[in-house]
Structure formats: structure tokens, C-alpha cells
Write a protein that holds these residues in place. Structure first.
Motif, PDB file in Angstrom:
ATOM      1  N   ALA A   1       0.824  -1.208   0.000  1.00 54.36           N
ATOM      2  CA  ALA A   1       0.000   0.000   0.000  1.00 54.36           C
ATOM      3  C   ALA A   1       0.863   1.265   0.000  1.00 54.36           C
ATOM      4  O   ALA A   1       0.588   2.221  -0.727  1.00 54.36           O
ATOM      5  N   ILE A   2       1.917   1.270   0.810  1.00 59.70           N
ATOM      6  CA  ILE A   2       2.796   2.429   0.878  1.00 59.70           C
ATOM      7  C   ILE A   2       3.521   2.634  -0.451  1.00 59.70           C
ATOM      8  O   ILE A   2       3.686   3.777  -0.906  1.00 59.70           O
ATOM      9  N   ARG A   3       3.934   1.559  -1.096  1.00 58.90           N
ATOM     10  CA  ARG A   3       4.579   1.684  -2.417  1.00 58.90           C
ATOM     11  C   ARG A   3       3.620   2.272  -3.442  1.00 58.90           C
ATOM     12  O   ARG A   3       4.016   3.106  -4.267  1.00 58.90           O
ATOM     13  N   ARG A   4       2.367   1.854  -3.376  1.00 59.05           N
ATOM     14  CA  ARG A   4       1.365   2.407  -4.298  1.00 59.05           C
ATOM     15  C   ARG A   4       1.155   3.901  -4.024  1.00 59.05           C
ATOM     16  O   ARG A   4       1.003   4.694  -4.951  1.00 59.05           O
ATOM     17  N   TYR A   5       1.148   4.243  -2.749  1.00 57.09           N
ATOM     18  CA  TYR A   5       0.991   5.657  -2.379  1.00 57.09           C
ATOM     19  C   TYR A   5       2.148   6.483  -2.945  1.00 57.09           C
ATOM     20  O   TYR A   5       1.926   7.556  -3.529  1.00 57.09           O
ATOM     21  N   ARG A   6       3.363   6.014  -2.789  1.00 56.25           N
ATOM     22  CA  ARG A   6       4.531   6.750  -3.284  1.00 56.25           C
ATOM     23  C   ARG A   6       4.485   6.908  -4.793  1.00 56.25           C
ATOM     24  O   ARG A   6       4.789   7.985  -5.324  1.00 56.25           O
ATOM     25  N   ARG A   7       4.122   5.830  -5.501  1.00 58.30           N
ATOM     26  CA  ARG A   7       4.042   5.913  -6.966  1.00 58.30           C
ATOM     27  C   ARG A   7       3.012   6.954  -7.387  1.00 58.30           C
ATOM     28  O   ARG A   7       3.240   7.737  -8.319  1.00 58.30           O
ATOM     29  N   ALA A   8       1.886   6.960  -6.698  1.00 60.71           N
ATOM     30  CA  ALA A   8       0.828   7.914  -7.035  1.00 60.71           C
ATOM     31  C   ALA A   8       1.279   9.353  -6.790  1.00 60.71           C
ATOM     32  O   ALA A   8       1.013  10.250  -7.592  1.00 60.71           O
ATOM     33  N   ARG A   9       1.996   9.578  -5.693  1.00 60.97           N
ATOM     34  CA  ARG A   9       2.480  10.927  -5.389  1.00 60.97           C
ATOM     35  C   ARG A   9       3.532  11.373  -6.400  1.00 60.97           C
ATOM     36  O   ARG A   9       3.543  12.530  -6.830  1.00 60.97           O
ATOM     37  N   ARG A  10       4.423  10.441  -6.778  1.00 62.95           N
ATOM     38  CA  ARG A  10       5.434  10.788  -7.784  1.00 62.95           C
ATOM     39  C   ARG A  10       4.791  11.109  -9.125  1.00 62.95           C
ATOM     40  O   ARG A  10       5.331  11.899  -9.908  1.00 62.95           O
ATOM     41  N   ALA A  11       3.625  10.497  -9.379  1.00 63.93           N
ATOM     42  CA  ALA A  11       2.907  10.763 -10.628  1.00 63.93           C
ATOM     43  C   ALA A  11       2.120  12.066 -10.565  1.00 63.93           C
ATOM     44  O   ALA A  11       1.476  12.454 -11.540  1.00 63.93           O
ATOM     45  N   GLY A  12       2.170  12.736  -9.418  1.00 67.10           N
ATOM     46  CA  GLY A  12       1.510  14.036  -9.293  1.00 67.10           C
ATOM     47  C   GLY A  12       0.097  13.999  -8.744  1.00 67.10           C
ATOM     48  O   GLY A  12      -0.602  15.014  -8.750  1.00 67.10           O
ATOM     49  N   LYS A  13      -0.334  12.849  -8.242  1.00 65.94           N
ATOM     50  CA  LYS A  13      -1.693  12.753  -7.710  1.00 65.94           C
ATOM     51  C   LYS A  13      -1.801  13.452  -6.357  1.00 65.94           C
ATOM     52  O   LYS A  13      -0.832  13.520  -5.603  1.00 65.94           O
ATOM     53  N   ARG A  14      -2.984  13.981  -6.075  1.00 63.85           N
ATOM     54  CA  ARG A  14      -3.258  14.582  -4.772  1.00 63.85           C
ATOM     55  C   ARG A  14      -3.193  13.488  -3.702  1.00 63.85           C
ATOM     56  O   ARG A  14      -3.354  12.307  -3.986  1.00 63.85           O
ATOM     57  N   ARG A  15      -2.978  13.916  -2.446  1.00 65.72           N
ATOM     58  CA  ARG A  15      -2.860  12.932  -1.368  1.00 65.72           C
ATOM     59  C   ARG A  15      -4.093  12.041  -1.271  1.00 65.72           C
ATOM     60  O   ARG A  15      -3.980  10.835  -1.091  1.00 65.72           O
ATOM     61  N   ALA A  16      -5.281  12.641  -1.356  1.00 60.17           N
ATOM     62  CA  ALA A  16      -6.511  11.855  -1.213  1.00 60.17           C
ATOM     63  C   ALA A  16      -6.601  10.777  -2.282  1.00 60.17           C
ATOM     64  O   ALA A  16      -7.007   9.635  -2.013  1.00 60.17           O
ATOM     65  N   ASP A  17      -6.211  11.106  -3.517  1.00 55.09           N
ATOM     66  CA  ASP A  17      -6.255  10.122  -4.603  1.00 55.09           C
ATOM     67  C   ASP A  17      -5.167   9.072  -4.423  1.00 55.09           C
ATOM     68  O   ASP A  17      -5.364   7.892  -4.741  1.00 55.09           O
ATOM     69  N   ALA A  18      -4.003   9.493  -3.903  1.00 54.61           N
ATOM     70  CA  ALA A  18      -2.924   8.541  -3.645  1.00 54.61           C
ATOM     71  C   ALA A  18      -3.321   7.563  -2.546  1.00 54.61           C
ATOM     72  O   ALA A  18      -2.960   6.380  -2.584  1.00 54.61           O
ATOM     73  N   VAL A  19      -4.073   8.046  -1.563  1.00 57.69           N
ATOM     74  CA  VAL A  19      -4.565   7.171  -0.490  1.00 57.69           C
ATOM     75  C   VAL A  19      -5.525   6.129  -1.068  1.00 57.69           C
ATOM     76  O   VAL A  19      -5.517   4.963  -0.661  1.00 57.69           O
ATOM     77  N   ARG A  20      -6.339   6.527  -2.023  1.00 59.17           N
ATOM     78  CA  ARG A  20      -7.247   5.574  -2.676  1.00 59.17           C
ATOM     79  C   ARG A  20      -6.449   4.464  -3.353  1.00 59.17           C
ATOM     80  O   ARG A  20      -6.806   3.280  -3.280  1.00 59.17           O
ATOM     81  N   ASP A  21      -5.375   4.857  -4.025  1.00 66.94           N
ATOM     82  CA  ASP A  21      -4.529   3.855  -4.681  1.00 66.94           C
ATOM     83  C   ASP A  21      -3.930   2.903  -3.639  1.00 66.94           C
ATOM     84  O   ASP A  21      -3.846   1.692  -3.852  1.00 66.94           O
ATOM     85  N   ALA A  22      -3.500   3.470  -2.515  1.00 65.87           N
ATOM     86  CA  ALA A  22      -2.914   2.648  -1.459  1.00 65.87           C
ATOM     87  C   ALA A  22      -3.950   1.689  -0.879  1.00 65.87           C
ATOM     88  O   ALA A  22      -3.661   0.504  -0.638  1.00 65.87           O
ATOM     89  N   ALA A  23      -5.150   2.185  -0.661  1.00 66.36           N
ATOM     90  CA  ALA A  23      -6.201   1.374  -0.049  1.00 66.36           C
ATOM     91  C   ALA A  23      -6.607   0.204  -0.929  1.00 66.36           C
ATOM     92  O   ALA A  23      -7.104  -0.813  -0.437  1.00 66.36           O
ATOM     93  N   ALA A  24      -6.361   0.337  -2.232  1.00 67.51           N
ATOM     94  CA  ALA A  24      -6.717  -0.747  -3.151  1.00 67.51           C
ATOM     95  C   ALA A  24      -5.913  -2.012  -2.869  1.00 67.51           C
ATOM     96  O   ALA A  24      -6.305  -3.110  -3.275  1.00 67.51           O
TER      97      ALA A  24
END
Length: 259
Positions: A59-82
Motif C-alpha cells: 500500500a505504501i509503495r502504491r501511495y509513493r508511486r501515485a504521489r510521484r505521478a503528481g496525484k493529490r494525497r486523497a487520490d494517492a490514499v485511494r490507490d494505497a487502499a486498493a
């Protein structure tokens, strides 16, 4: 008053103002730590601790990838929760995001070299903090990290406490210079956001130090909003760059000496 100034006289005609998040405190890292704690609560009852640790790591790796891709924190959290056995409905996601924001303030700590650098600079310059964080968060961090040792609380300028203006609005910088009773050309803004910290300060007649740490230490979205030609064409002697706060004592001497 700031304990760091005991026995030393700070100059009254030069001011150094610091951004807070990801400049002197680890803000993005604090959110990630808060997310890890929050996710742990969701899997805390798993009988298989190894599986729980693996799921959180994913989940944390997904969060980091999402943030590096420029996603907002809330959207990155969604990716992590998946990656977790979590119901991804709006109510659950809202709870996780709010919990992370609450814990983020508690988890925030100094970046490397920040505490010692501020201690050194407080003896020479009039220090202040200029942040776009909500006033409540800024005040909580100020108190918990005992920033009053270096900066009087009256020089903590948070977005909601100064007429509603936010960085990079030049009016905010001009107003702060007036409150500090320091000429704009003797004020320096130190921050990791080119757009919010550097451009806003330069347009208000200030000088600036852009903190550019190694790739991955801060979200990529903090890069310049336009070509760096903005700097040499308009203000060649009013900006410096540094990869660490520990370079500030030397940089500030040359920067403030430049016309």
C-alpha cells in the motif's frame, strides 16, 4: 522569547523567513508515516502478521508511486487502499484521509540540519515562518517542536492569520516585511517550492533561497511553474539554490551582500 538567542544579538535589519512544510519539517514523510499507522489499525487483528506487513508495504509503495505521478494525497490514499482489504466507499476514504491529516501534525519532525541551522541563524538574523498550512496545524507544530527557541510566536505567519493571503501572493510578502520592520530587499525567503516561495518573494522585492533536495525527498509537483529563465532575466543576484539547510549560513552572507 526565543531561547536560541540568549547571549547573541540578532540583526534587526535583515530577516530570514522559512517555509514550514518540507523545508524545515518533514511534512510529506509525516503523512506517509500517518498513513502507515492508519492502515495498521485496519489490519491489526489479522492473525497472519507477515501478511499484514506485506499488505501495508504494498500500500505504501502504491501511495509513493501515485504521489510521484503528481496525484493529490486523497487520490494517492485511494490507490494505497486498493492493496488492502478495505471497503473503498467514500465514507471510509474520508475517514482514512482525515485520520492521516490528524496524525500528520503529530508525526512531523525536523528535516536533517534544520534545528542546528535555525539555532545558528537566530543569533544573526530576525527569523520568521511563512506557511500556507492552516493556522491550527502551524501552531501545533510550532508548539510541539518548540520553535519558539528560534522564532517568536508573533512571527509565525500562517495562511488564515494574515488577511487570507497565501503564498505566492506578493502582497503577503510585502505585509510581512512591514510587520518585521525590515526593508523587502533585506528579507530572504527560504523554501522548497519555486512557485510559492521563490517567485512570490522575488515579485515582492525579496531575495530567496530555493531548497532543492535529492530526487524523491519531496513531491515532484514542487518544481518550478515555469522556465527558470524567470530568475536570471529579472533577478540574477537575488536567488541562491541549496540542497540542504546547512548551506544557509554561508549562502545568506553572500546573498544579502549582493545588490
Amino acid at each position: 522569547m526565543a531561547g536560541g538567542r540568549k547571549g547573541a544579538q540578532a540583526r534587526s535589519d535583515e530577516a530570514v523567513c522559512f517555509d514550514l512544510s518540507d523545508t524545515i519539517i518533514e511534512w510529506e514523510g509525516a503523512y506517509e508515516a500517518a498513513l502507515r499507522v492508519t492502515l495498521k489499525e485496519w489490519v491489526g487483528r489479522w492473525s497472519d502478521s507477515e501478511a499484514a506487513a506485506a499488505a501495508i508495504g504494498d500500500a505504501i509503495r502504491r501511495y509513493r508511486r501515485a504521489r510521484r505521478a503528481g496525484k493529490r494525497r486523497a487520490d494517492a490514499v485511494r490507490d494505497a487502499a486498493a492493496a488492502m482489504p478495505i471497503d473503498g466507499d467514500e465514507r471510509t476514504m474520508l475517514f482514512i484521509v482525515r485520520q492521516c491529516r490528524r496524525l500528520q501534525t503529530e508525526r512531523a519532525g525536523f528535516v536533517d540540519g534544520a534545528e542546528e541551522t535555525m539555532r545558528r541563524l537566530a543569533a544573526r538574523y530576525r527569523l520568521a515562518i511563512v506557511t500556507n498550512l492552516p493556522a491550527e496545524d502551524a501552531a501545533a507544530i510550532f508548539s510541539r517542536l518548540r520553535l519558539h527557541r528560534f522564532v517568536p510566536e508573533s512571527r509565525l505567519f500562517a495562511a488564515a492569520t494574515d488577511g487570507g493571503a497565501r503564498k505566492p501572493d506578493p502582497r503577503l510578502f510585502r505585509r510581512i516585511a512591514e510587520k518585521l520592520e525590515v526593508p523587502p530587499q533585506r528579507c530572504v525567503m527560504v523554501g522548497d517550492s519555486f512557485r510559492h516561495d521563490v517567485e512570490g518573494a522575488l515579485r515582492a522585492g525579496w531575495k530567496a533561497v530555493w531548497i532543492r533536495r535529492k530526487a524523491g525527498s519531496a513531491p515532484l509537483r514542487r518544481g518550478p511553474s515555469r522556465s527558470l529563465s524567470f530568475v536570471p532575466s529579472r533577478s540574477p543576484n537575488r536567488i541562491r539554490t541549496a540542497s540542504s539547510l546547512t548551506a544557509l549560513p554561508r549562502l545568506l552572507r553572500t546573498l544579502l551582500a549582493a545588490e
